[in-house]
Design a protein around this motif. Structure first.
Motif, PDB file in Angstrom:
ATOM      1  N   GLY A 146      17.159  18.306 -10.307  1.00 24.76           N
ATOM      2  CA  GLY A 146      16.749  18.137  -8.918  1.00 24.76           C
ATOM      3  C   GLY A 146      15.482  17.314  -8.814  1.00 24.76           C
ATOM      4  N   ALA A 147      14.516  17.573  -9.691  1.00 24.58           N
ATOM      5  CA  ALA A 147      13.275  16.803  -9.691  1.00 24.58           C
ATOM      6  C   ALA A 147      13.536  15.345 -10.048  1.00 24.58           C
ATOM      7  N   LEU A 148      14.494  15.104 -10.952  1.00 28.64           N
ATOM      8  CA  LEU A 148      14.823  13.728 -11.328  1.00 28.64           C
ATOM      9  C   LEU A 148      15.500  12.980 -10.175  1.00 28.64           C
ATOM     10  N   LEU A 149      16.348  13.662  -9.399  1.00 28.43           N
ATOM     11  CA  LEU A 149      16.955  13.027  -8.229  1.00 28.43           C
ATOM     12  C   LEU A 149      15.880  12.685  -7.192  1.00 28.43           C
ATOM     13  N   PHE A 150      14.906  13.580  -7.045  1.00 24.05           N
ATOM     14  CA  PHE A 150      13.772  13.274  -6.178  1.00 24.05           C
ATOM     15  C   PHE A 150      13.018  12.059  -6.704  1.00 24.05           C
ATOM     16  N   ALA A 151      12.822  11.989  -8.015  1.00 19.66           N
ATOM     17  CA  ALA A 151      12.147  10.841  -8.620  1.00 19.66           C
ATOM     18  C   ALA A 151      12.925   9.556  -8.367  1.00 19.66           C
ATOM     19  N   LEU A 152      14.265   9.626  -8.406  1.00 23.09           N
ATOM     20  CA  LEU A 152      15.093   8.451  -8.141  1.00 23.09           C
ATOM     21  C   LEU A 152      14.918   7.989  -6.697  1.00 23.09           C
ATOM     22  N   PHE A 186       0.836  -1.197   0.000  1.00 19.66           N
ATOM     23  CA  PHE A 186       0.000   0.000   0.000  1.00 19.66           C
ATOM     24  C   PHE A 186       0.875   1.253   0.000  1.00 19.66           C
ATOM     25  N   HIS A 187       1.920   1.219   0.817  1.00 17.61           N
ATOM     26  CA  HIS A 187       2.821   2.369   0.853  1.00 17.61           C
ATOM     27  C   HIS A 187       3.658   2.448  -0.416  1.00 17.61           C
ATOM     28  N   ALA A 188       3.868   1.310  -1.076  1.00 11.41           N
ATOM     29  CA  ALA A 188       4.515   1.337  -2.389  1.00 11.41           C
ATOM     30  C   ALA A 188       3.631   2.067  -3.387  1.00 11.41           C
ATOM     31  N   ALA A 189       2.320   1.895  -3.242  1.00  9.47           N
ATOM     32  CA  ALA A 189       1.402   2.626  -4.111  1.00  9.47           C
ATOM     33  C   ALA A 189       1.536   4.125  -3.885  1.00  9.47           C
ATOM     34  N   PHE A 190       1.683   4.522  -2.614  1.00 11.56           N
ATOM     35  CA  PHE A 190       1.912   5.937  -2.314  1.00 11.56           C
ATOM     36  C   PHE A 190       3.198   6.411  -2.993  1.00 11.56           C
ATOM     37  N   SER A 191       4.264   5.618  -2.826  1.00 13.10           N
ATOM     38  CA  SER A 191       5.548   5.991  -3.427  1.00 13.10           C
ATOM     39  C   SER A 191       5.473   5.973  -4.950  1.00 13.10           C
ATOM     40  N   GLY A 192       4.746   4.984  -5.496  1.00 15.63           N
ATOM     41  CA  GLY A 192       4.579   4.917  -6.946  1.00 15.63           C
ATOM     42  C   GLY A 192       3.842   6.126  -7.478  1.00 15.63           C
ATOM     43  N   GLY A 193       2.792   6.519  -6.766  1.00 15.69           N
ATOM     44  CA  GLY A 193       2.073   7.727  -7.149  1.00 15.69           C
ATOM     45  C   GLY A 193       2.968   8.951  -7.059  1.00 15.69           C
ATOM     46  N   ALA A 194       3.809   8.985  -6.010  1.00 18.79           N
ATOM     47  CA  ALA A 194       4.741  10.102  -5.855  1.00 18.79           C
ATOM     48  C   ALA A 194       5.782  10.095  -6.976  1.00 18.79           C
ATOM     49  N   PHE A 195       6.225   8.892  -7.376  1.00 22.87           N
ATOM     50  CA  PHE A 195       7.199   8.784  -8.461  1.00 22.87           C
ATOM     51  C   PHE A 195       6.615   9.325  -9.762  1.00 22.87           C
ATOM     52  N   VAL A 196       5.381   8.934 -10.062  1.00 21.48           N
ATOM     53  CA  VAL A 196       4.710   9.437 -11.264  1.00 21.48           C
ATOM     54  C   VAL A 196       4.546  10.957 -11.165  1.00 21.48           C
ATOM     55  N   GLY A 197       4.144  11.415  -9.981  1.00 23.55           N
ATOM     56  CA  GLY A 197       3.988  12.851  -9.792  1.00 23.55           C
ATOM     57  C   GLY A 197       5.295  13.607  -9.977  1.00 23.55           C
ATOM     58  N   ALA A 198       6.407  13.005  -9.492  1.00 23.29           N
ATOM     59  CA  ALA A 198       7.716  13.642  -9.637  1.00 23.29           C
ATOM     60  C   ALA A 198       8.136  13.696 -11.102  1.00 23.29           C
ATOM     61  N   LEU A 199       7.902  12.597 -11.825  1.00 26.86           N
ATOM     62  CA  LEU A 199       8.248  12.586 -13.248  1.00 26.86           C
ATOM     63  C   LEU A 199       7.415  13.600 -14.024  1.00 26.86           C
ATOM     64  N   ILE A 200       6.131  13.672 -13.697  1.00 26.20           N
ATOM     65  CA  ILE A 200       5.271  14.666 -14.342  1.00 26.20           C
ATOM     66  C   ILE A 200       5.781  16.066 -14.037  1.00 26.20           C
ATOM     67  N   GLY A 201       6.151  16.294 -12.762  1.00 31.06           N
ATOM     68  CA  GLY A 201       6.662  17.591 -12.376  1.00 31.06           C
ATOM     69  C   GLY A 201       7.939  17.950 -13.116  1.00 31.06           C
TER      70      GLY A 201
END
Length: 398
Positions: free
Chosen positions: A256-262, A144-159
């Motif tokens: 910086g956004a890509l490092l956050f995505a990583l 479930f928390h992976a889903a949170f992180s996955g959503g955050a990863f997608v959000g970071a890439l979009i950003g």
């Protein structure tokens, strides 16, 4: 919290709905966090002033969190997520319009209500996740928390992509807010049914006269301390990796956004694998290894002299930050009878660090630079490492 006669298909449907809700929560959060440098520039703020804005979100959430268990006890997890989604979505739209107007006070007010929505949403989804995990009888909270992180990863890439294309943050937030409200209103219909109990109390659902408040339970509070250290580790990465890369390494906003995505990608991958790892090695061993990895990754990120080493550090930091919070939620819910109250308490303690810690790092960053200020989270990482034993599962009751 729920009826005891759920079919396997109902529980599986609830698991999928909970997974989606966690994912949307992460997407909403990262849509804001990944573009903090853009907000800082648009409003002409220092790191400390940006920290004040982040503190507005923290104050909103910290006002909502202590009562979240009580709210869930009255209207159920499904309705709590719906209300929270509407509040967070409306606040997201308000943030967008405030940025268009260049108004710091309006942005601060909008962030306050954004924090209220996110706080209610977080506790409700964790209580639902703990209930689903118990009914499935296997470790699933990390997913479930992976889903949170996955959503955050997608959000970071979009950003990162929209930043590179020059698309403004206000337009970005308006679209995300609309999607968030739509999902928050529909997905919870598949949550497990809630049975309201008039005897529920302010500690999140413990019956009156049937045991002490969860706020006075020693094990619950110590789990909260461990989660506090772990969530500060995660929250600092979420809010400041992008900014620290720009300030400390001279990287571009997109880098910086890509490092956050990583960072988020590494955390997501570890959470997807985490259930099997925890079932094999046990919570305590995995929690200790997680905190050690977080400390090592943090040090490498801060002292790296180039983007490549900083990326390796960010990834290791994300791996270390991945499992501590979901393990804390599972540990708090070991006794199903008191799960709602204890999950609410541990969530509240954890989010104190998750939400209030990063703004304080911003103030420290005004004096040392945000890059070096991140080293301050080494102390709570050590505390979490030393107290990891409290997460040991309770003996089964026959």
């Amino acid at each position: 919290m729920t009826t005891s006669t759920q079919t396997t298909s109902n529980v599986n449907a609830a698991a999928v709905a909970t997974f989606l809700i966690f994912g949307m929560n992460g997407l909403v959060f990262a849509s804001w966090a990944a573009r903090i440098p853009a907000v800082t520039e648009a409003l002409s703020l220092t790191s400390g002033q940006m920290g004040t804005l982040l503190l507005c979100t923290a104050v909103g959430s910290l006002m909502a969190l202590p009562s979240a268990g009580w709210v869930v006890g009255r209207i159920g997890t499904a309705n709590t997520v719906r209300v929270a989604g509407i509040v967070a979505g409306a606040a997201g739209a308000a943030i967008a319009f405030s940025l268009m107007a260049g108004s710091v006070p309006a942005t601060a007010i909008a962030l306050f209500f954004f924090g209220i929505g996110i706080g209610l949403w977080d506790v409700a989804q964790n209580i639902e996740g703990a209930d689903v995990e118990h009914r499935l009888r296997r470790t699933i909270m990390p997913q479930f928390h992976a889903a949170f992180s996955g959503g955050a990863f997608v959000g970071a890439l979009i950003g990162a992509g929209l930043s590179q294309l020059g698309v403004g943050l206000p337009e970005h937030l308006l679209v995300i807010a609309a999607v968030a409200v739509a999902l928050a209103l529909t997905a919870p219909r598949y949550f497990l049914p809630h049975v309201a109990a008039v005897s529920e109390t302010h500690d999140g659902g413990a019956p009156v006269g049937k045991g002490p408040s969860a706020w006075r339970d020693g094990r619950t509070l110590l789990i909260g301390v461990v989660v506090l250290g772990a969530t500060l580790t995660e929250g600092a990465g979420n809010d400041w990796i992008a900014k620290a890369a720009v300030d400390g390494l001279g990287a571009s906003e997109a880098t910086g956004a890509l490092l956050f995505a990583l960072f988020v990608a590494a955390m997501t991958a570890m959470r997807f694998l985490g259930g099997k790892v925890i079932d094999r090695f046990g919570r305590v061993a995995v929690l200790r290894a997680s905190m050690a990895a977080a400390a090592l990754g943090l040090g490498l990120f801060v002292f790296a002299g180039n983007v490549i080493l900083a990326g390796i550090g960010a990834a290791l930091w994300g791996i270390g930050a991945a499992l501590a919070f979901p393990m804390g939620m599972s540990a708090a819910a070991d006794d199903p009878k008191h799960a709602a109250a204890r999950v609410s308490v541990v969530s509240t303690i954890g989010y104190v660090a998750f939400l209030a810690g990063p703004p304080l790092l911003g103030y420290l960053g005004d004096h040392t630079g945000i890059h070096l200020a991140l080293l301050a989270i080494g102390a709570p990482i050590l505390v979490a490492l030393l107290l990891a034993g409290v997460a040991r599962p309770l003996p089964a009751k026959r």
